[in-house]
Design an enzyme around this catalytic site. Structure first.
Site, PDB file in Angstrom:
ATOM      1  N   LYS A  98      66.204   5.492 -32.380  1.00  0.00           N
ATOM      2  CA  LYS A  98      67.845   5.701 -32.602  1.00  0.00           C
ATOM      3  C   LYS A  98      68.602   5.905 -33.668  1.00  0.00           C
ATOM      4  O   LYS A  98      69.701   6.648 -33.502  1.00  0.00           O
ATOM      5  CB  LYS A  98      67.933   4.144 -32.361  1.00  0.00           C
ATOM      6  CG  LYS A  98      69.687   3.350 -32.993  1.00  0.00           C
ATOM      7  CD  LYS A  98      69.210   1.872 -31.902  1.00  0.00           C
ATOM      8  CE  LYS A  98      70.887   1.588 -32.540  1.00  0.00           C
ATOM      9  NZ  LYS A  98      71.264   1.461 -33.990  1.00  0.00           N
ATOM     10  N   HIS A 113      60.188  -9.372 -29.277  1.00  0.00           N
ATOM     11  CA  HIS A 113      60.868  -8.396 -28.784  1.00  0.00           C
ATOM     12  C   HIS A 113      61.667  -9.007 -27.887  1.00  0.00           C
ATOM     13  O   HIS A 113      60.467  -9.390 -26.453  1.00  0.00           O
ATOM     14  CB  HIS A 113      60.846  -6.730 -28.388  1.00  0.00           C
ATOM     15  CG  HIS A 113      60.666  -6.906 -30.157  1.00  0.00           C
ATOM     16  ND1 HIS A 113      61.186  -7.382 -30.734  1.00  0.00           N
ATOM     17  CD2 HIS A 113      59.937  -5.492 -30.448  1.00  0.00           C
ATOM     18  CE1 HIS A 113      60.939  -6.698 -32.795  1.00  0.00           C
ATOM     19  NE2 HIS A 113      60.087  -5.774 -31.999  1.00  0.00           N
TER      20      HIS A 113
END
EC number: 4.1.1.31
Length: 937
Positions: free
Chosen positions: A591, A150
């Protein structure tokens, strides 16, 4: 610049007290040296400017006027100085932690730090946990730490190298030195800072996947290869102190994995060839480490004793196979049989590495090497190499000798093999559906399109195909490029396993798993590549569902129930030790629904998954997809593991480590060792001691109510509040972050410009830059305050009891408390005032008021429940460190806001600058703020 230490002066004689003076001296030293470099680079004018900016932390009109009047050149110099300053402070803090760990090792068990092996076994003994109970956990102990690809590592590798250089020089300064030696070391640090100042902080170009591989493998090469055996030695030492009979129960308890070069979810740059090259690169690195170790051993094992018979027989076999090696070394080492044996081992290792280089260059299509006699007699796998080392070890022991360096090498081979780190393949479930849809359509296998089948119809067809012995996919691939790449990935995995063994790559993670067919699709593609045999039900590739959104987490138990009910799938599990790995995603669930709901849904999903597994007699390994920030599941790993539901650890855990977390945890040997030690200790502790107090079922019901309210509040703002997306895009540097050359992977899925396609990392990264840190706390205040207001005395007492006695609840609220302590709404308000275009101001003000009100509710509720007068009252070092950084980063925030205005064309500068010049300035502020916050995404 003045820096107040975040470390409290502890009791005289304690480790903290002993290193406190050194901490202050090192802070003063790097400040003095940085000021010296700033003077050299910009004269007294720059030094004076930095002091004036430092004094403008409160955002006064005078300070803002100063910032607006700066030229871009002056701004960049100031940004560089602040950025380097924060990174120097980070280095000093890490050095301080390193020194504390060393000092603590010299103190008694009474002062052992919680989370250490010494503290753990002392605690277990005091609680009456028996040796057989501990032995049961040790025998199944399996900790896996997975480095991921990431894009949260914003600092260039060349800068990281300078960090390590300064840390090592500070380490040398701690020794007993003459005044001249101290001056020389200070001069060396000054030289590093001077070179650093002249080094570009920004990545020059976007890194390739193989660049990311090299960056990640660097931690193994420089730190972990030597560190892991030390952790094992510490575990053995502490067991010998408290449970001597259990020292032989310790196997290879910690392994490392990697997604770098293997994670293709949303990254078109990760191809079958790239994954092959990654595996070869990793093998090349670990073979290089082994070659170096064997050379050192050959220098040391100058034993001239008559060798045991087993060694004589082995040397005779070596002579027949490697005559040229015998001719070269037989006379040199005629009285030193161990050196001769190690010369043969060295020759085989070199041939293994040469062959690996050839395979890396020529790719997975060619597994046979040229017909060259010099390439024969290499090690086909790590087990052959290990067997030879163990032979040397046994022969030495027969003569009464022990070589600690050899023992360490044997442990390293057991942990790292010839692969260094296991490669986890990951791909989105939609790609597999797309692939099978095209195959079925092209070959006319179904009466209707695969994508139009119901879930039941899909499962039925997939099971039928899995039991069919005929091939489904032709050798030649008359399909689209995307479908061909997906099929080639499975064929490449088969070649990897054939060449490297199954240890290199035996897990395939399916992101966005929603139904049982998602796993069966991968199993079918694996069968077509020879990774699953329907005749025997055996397979060499474990399919791992990744449940990410709240809805997917809730459906996870039913998905596993359906899979475990399939005889074919249960038969397949038996070849994996009846073990099912399940990955849970923190980023997308957060999220999607906010911090509290995400954590609670993951907690519940683990409970329900564990119940399903237990009912079917299946063992479970939970893979926690944690990020570096609280908004993506980050936080102290020790507390996080102890907060897991009872029965879900059982000696096994898998955790992602990524981005800036790698540098903070694994850049120095002592820090890496302590991090591994605390994770392993937490797994043992969580496996033996219940985390949920008696009667906590009512608390779980209460937690569900709180989670529902927090989720609703979060989603009302993020997904339902009119103008919110525009607000987010204007008041955070999201578009500029996307232009940082820090990752081979795009910031958005499929390139769409909406919230759904935006990855969780830049989402969190952006809010951190503008000091909102919204994803990590929004919604929590309404949930807690609303419940307290319903019945103040009774409900507050209940929440306080949950906080004191339930590790999950305490860990969750502690993370929120830490996060909101980092929030600076004054600075965030400045971003709103400066960056919102006029037409968005009314909606923006409304949204900011909602955020401000929720922040106040969250802070008040946390202080009430924790019974604190101030945030982080129970952690003064962290409290001081955050307070310092909040104030110190402010000038960078003001500089970032004005540069974003210029860049976006909402304000005019007094000078004429190109867009690229303004963008560079803005990107430098992003680097600086990330360094100061010690966090990106």
């Amino acid at each position: 610049m003045n820096w107040d230490s975040p470390i409290d002066l502890a009791t005289a004689g304690s480790p903290a007290a002993l290193s406190h003076q050194s901490l202050r001296e090192n802070i003063e030293l790097v400040e003095q040296l940085l000021r010296q470099v700033a003077f050299q680079e910009g004269g007294s004018e720059l030094v004076e400017l930095l002091e004036r900016l430092w004094a403008s932390q409160d955002g006064s009109e005078e300070g803002l006027a100063l910032i607006r009047a700066l030229s871009l050149e002056q701004s960049v110099l100031a940004i560089r100085a602040f950025s380097i300053y924060f990174q120097l402070i980070n280095i000093v803090e890490q050095h301080h932690e390193r020194k504390l760990l060393r000092l603590q090792a010299s103190f008694s068990a009474d002062t052992a730090q919680p989370g250490s092996f010494c503290w753990l076994f002392d605690e277990l003994k005091s609680l009456g946990i028996s040796s057989p109970e501990i032995e049961r956990v040790l025998q199944q102990l399996d900790v896996r730490l997975v480095f991921t690809a990431h894009p949260t590592e914003i600092i260039r590798r060349t800068i990281r190298t300078k960090h390590r250089r300064i840390a090592n020089l500070l380490d040398e300064l701690d020794g007993a030195l003459s005044e001249w030696q101290q001056q020389q070391l200070r001069a060396d640090i000054l030289e590093v800072i001077q070179l650093w100042w002249r080094t570009d902080e920004l990545h020059q170009v976007r890194p390739t996947v193989l660049d990311e591989v090299a960056h990640t493998v660097h931690y193994f090469e420089e730190v972990l290869f030597e560190t892991l055996p030390r952790v094992r030695a510490e575990l053995t030492r502490c067991l010998a102190q408290f449970h001597p009979a259990l020292t032989r129960s310790v196997g290879t308890f910690c392994r490392f994995g990697s997604w770098v070069g293997a994670d293709r979810d949303g990254n078109p740059s990760v191809t079958a060839l790239i994954t092959w090259k990654t595996a070869c690169y990793q093998r090349g690195v670990v073979l290089g480490k082994y070659l170096h170790s064997i050379e050192r051993l050959r220098d040391r094992l100058s034993v001239a004793d008559s060798p045991p018979q087993d060694l004589i027989l082995s040397l005779e076999e070596d002579q027949r196979a490697l005559g040229e090696v015998y001719e070269r070394y037989a006379i040199v080492y005629r009285q030193e049989p161990y050196r001769l044996k190690l010369s043969f081992i060295l020759a085989r290792l070199k041939r293994t590495r040469e062959r690996n280089c050839w395979l890396e260059e020529h790719g997975p299509q060619r597994l046979s090497q040229p017909d060259d006699p010099s390439w024969q007699h290499y090690y086909r796998d790590a087990s052959e190499f290990l067997a030879e080392l163990q032979l040397v070890q046994q022969c030495l022991r027969l003569t009464g000798l022990v070589c600690r360096e050899l023992e360490m090498l044997i442990e390293q081979v057991g942990a790292f093999g010839f692969h260094l780190a296991h490669l986890d393949i990951r791909q989105d479930s939609a790609r597999h559906e797309e692939t099978l849809s095209e195959v079925a359509s092209r070959l006319r296998l179904l009466d209707k399109a695969y994508e139009d089948l119901s879930e039941i119809e899909r499962r039925e067809w997939l099971v039928r195909e899995l039991q069919t012995l005929r091939p489904l996919i032709p050798a030649e691939l008359p399909f689209s490029a995307r479908t061909e790449e997906t099929i080639q990935t499975f064929r490449m995995i088969r070649r990897l396993q054939k060449e490297f063994g199954t240890d290199i790559c035996n897990t395939y993670i399916i992101s966005m798993s929603r139904q049982a067919s998602d796993l069966l699709e991968v199993l079918l593609l694996a069968e077509e590549a020879g990774l699953f045999d329907p005749a025997t039900g055996t397979g060499s590739l474990m399919v791992v569902p990744l449940f990410e959104t709240i809805e997917d987490l809730r459906s996870a138990p039913e998905v596993l129930e359906q899979l475990f009910a399939l005889p074919l799938y249960r038969c397949y599990l038996t070849c994996h030790g009846n073990l099912q790995e399940v990955m849970l995603g923190y980023s997308d669930s957060n999220k999607d629904s906010g911090f509290l709901a995400s954590n609670w849904e993951i907690f519940q999903a683990q409970q329900h998954i564990e119940q399903v597994a237990r009912r079917h007699g299946v063992q479970l390994r939970i893979f926690h997809g944690r990020g570096g920030s609280v908004g993506r599941g980050g936080g102290p790993a020790y507390q996080a593991i102890l907060a897991q539901p009872d029965g879900t650890v059982s000696g096994r855990i898998k955790i992602t480590e990524q981005g800036e977390v790698l540098a903070s945890k694994y850049s120095l040997p002592e820090l890496a060792a302590f991090n591994i030690e605390t994770v392993v200790a937490a797994v043992v502790q969580a496996s033996l001691l219940p985390a949920s107090p008696p009667g906590s079922r009512s608390w779980e019901l209460r937690m569900q109510e709180l989670s529902d309210v927090a989720r609703r509040t979060y989603r009302e703002l993020i997904y339902e509040q009119e103008g919110f997306i525009d607000f987010f895009c204007h008041v955070t540097p999201i578009d500029e972050i996307a232009q940082l050359q820090i990752s081979s992977r795009p910031a958005r899925r499929e390139g769409r410009r909406d919230l759904a396609s935006l990855r969780a990392i830049p989402w969190v990264f952006s809010w951190t830059q503008s000091r909102f840190l919204l994803p990590s706390w929004y919604g929590v205040g309404t949930a807690l305050a609303g419940f307290i207001d319903c019945n103040y005395e009774r409900n507050l007492a209940e929440l306080r009891s949950m906080y004191r006695n339930w590790p999950f609840f305490r860990a969750a609220l502690s993370k929120v408390e830490m996060t909101i302590a980092k929030v600076d709404l004054g600075l965030a308000r400045h971003y709103v005032q400066e960056l919102l275009p006029e037409e968005y101001v009314p909606a923006g003000r409304r949204i900011f008021r909602l955020i401000e009100s929720e922040f106040e509710r969250t802070e008040d509720a946390l202080l009430l429940i924790a019974e604190h007068r101030h945030l982080l009252e129970d952690n003064p070092p962290l409290q001081r460190s955050i307070a310092l950084r909040n104030a110190s980063i402010a000038p960078l925030g003001y500089l970032q806001a004005i540069l974003l205005k210029y860049l976006r064309g909402t304000a005019r500068t007094a000078h004429s600058y190109s867009r690229s010049e303004l963008l560079r300035g803005a990107l430098l502020t992003i680097n600086g703020i990330a360094a100061g916050m010690r966090n990106t995404g």
